[in-house]
Motif scaffolding. Structure first.
Motif, short mmCIF file in Angstrom:
data_model
loop_
_atom_site.label_atom_id
_atom_site.label_comp_id
_atom_site.label_asym_id
_atom_site.label_seq_id
_atom_site.Cartn_x
_atom_site.Cartn_y
_atom_site.Cartn_z
N ILE A 31 0.93 -1.79 -0.31
CA ILE A 31 0.18 -0.01 -0.25
C ILE A 31 0.85 1.30 0.06
CG2 ILE A 31 -1.44 1.34 1.31
CD1 ILE A 31 -2.98 -1.52 2.67
N MET A 34 2.95 1.27 -3.16
CA MET A 34 2.13 2.31 -4.30
C MET A 34 1.40 3.47 -4.29
SD MET A 34 0.04 -1.54 -5.43
CE MET A 34 -0.05 -1.20 -6.55
N ASN A 35 1.35 3.67 -2.59
CA ASN A 35 0.96 5.54 -2.73
C ASN A 35 -0.78 5.19 -3.42
OD1 ASN A 35 1.31 7.53 -1.37
ND2 ASN A 35 1.50 8.75 -3.52
N LEU A 36 -1.05 4.36 -2.33
CA LEU A 36 -2.83 4.56 -2.48
C LEU A 36 -2.91 4.83 -1.50
CD1 LEU A 36 -2.56 0.59 -3.01
CD2 LEU A 36 -2.96 2.26 -4.95
N THR A 37 -4.66 5.21 -1.81
CA THR A 37 -5.66 6.03 -0.57
C THR A 37 -6.50 5.21 -0.80
OG1 THR A 37 -4.49 8.40 -2.19
CG2 THR A 37 -6.65 8.17 -0.86
N LYS A 38 -7.04 5.52 1.09
CA LYS A 38 -7.94 4.24 1.47
C LYS A 38 -9.13 4.91 0.75
CE LYS A 38 -10.06 2.17 5.06
NZ LYS A 38 -9.87 1.85 6.41
N LYS A 67 -9.45 0.90 -7.00
CA LYS A 67 -8.60 -0.07 -8.35
C LYS A 67 -8.49 -0.98 -7.52
CE LYS A 67 -7.86 3.49 -10.48
NZ LYS A 67 -6.43 4.48 -12.09
N TYR A 68 -7.70 -1.36 -6.51
CA TYR A 68 -7.28 -1.76 -5.76
C TYR A 68 -7.99 -2.76 -3.93
CZ TYR A 68 -3.74 -0.57 -8.61
OH TYR A 68 -3.31 0.14 -9.70
N TYR A 88 -8.76 0.57 -2.47
CA TYR A 88 -7.82 1.69 -2.86
C TYR A 88 -8.05 2.69 -3.66
CZ TYR A 88 -5.78 0.34 1.83
OH TYR A 88 -5.38 0.51 3.57
N LYS A 89 -7.68 3.70 -3.89
CA LYS A 89 -7.11 4.26 -4.92
C LYS A 89 -5.80 4.30 -5.65
CE LYS A 89 -11.77 6.79 -6.13
NZ LYS A 89 -12.13 8.19 -6.41
#
Length: 89
Positions: A31, A34-38, A67-68, A88-89
């Motif tokens: 997470i 990949m710099n994902l945002t919840k 997306k995830y 997450y996006k």
């Protein structure tokens, strides 16, 4: 006629494959890198097979616009399977 039917079948299969791959499961440790945002948390209703639970999570993640997803818990009380995931996006 057979050629047209073959093309239609190919398009339908391709569309279904694309939909399945639209949301991907990732591991929790990926997470940050990949710099994902919840964007939310989802859970399944009672399902009887792991594949059904995964399909329900994917559908709900898509509905949220994710997306995830990362599965955060899974339980099998009796015959039913329940799962929770962060999206997450």
């Amino acid at each position: 006629m057979k050629r047209a039917a073959g093309i239609v079948v190919s398009l339908v299969i391709g569309a279904l494959s694309f939909g399945v791959m639209a949301v991907q499961e990732v591991q929790k440790d990926k997470i940050k890198e990949m710099n994902l945002t919840k964007i939310g948390t989802i859970s399944t209703s009672d399902t009887t097979a792991p594949m059904d639970a995964r399909a329900e999570l994917v559908k709900k993640a898509e509905e949220l616009g994710g997306k995830y997803y990362v599965i955060t818990s899974a339980d099998q009380p009796g015959k039913d399977i329940r799962a929770t995931a962060d999206v997450y996006k």
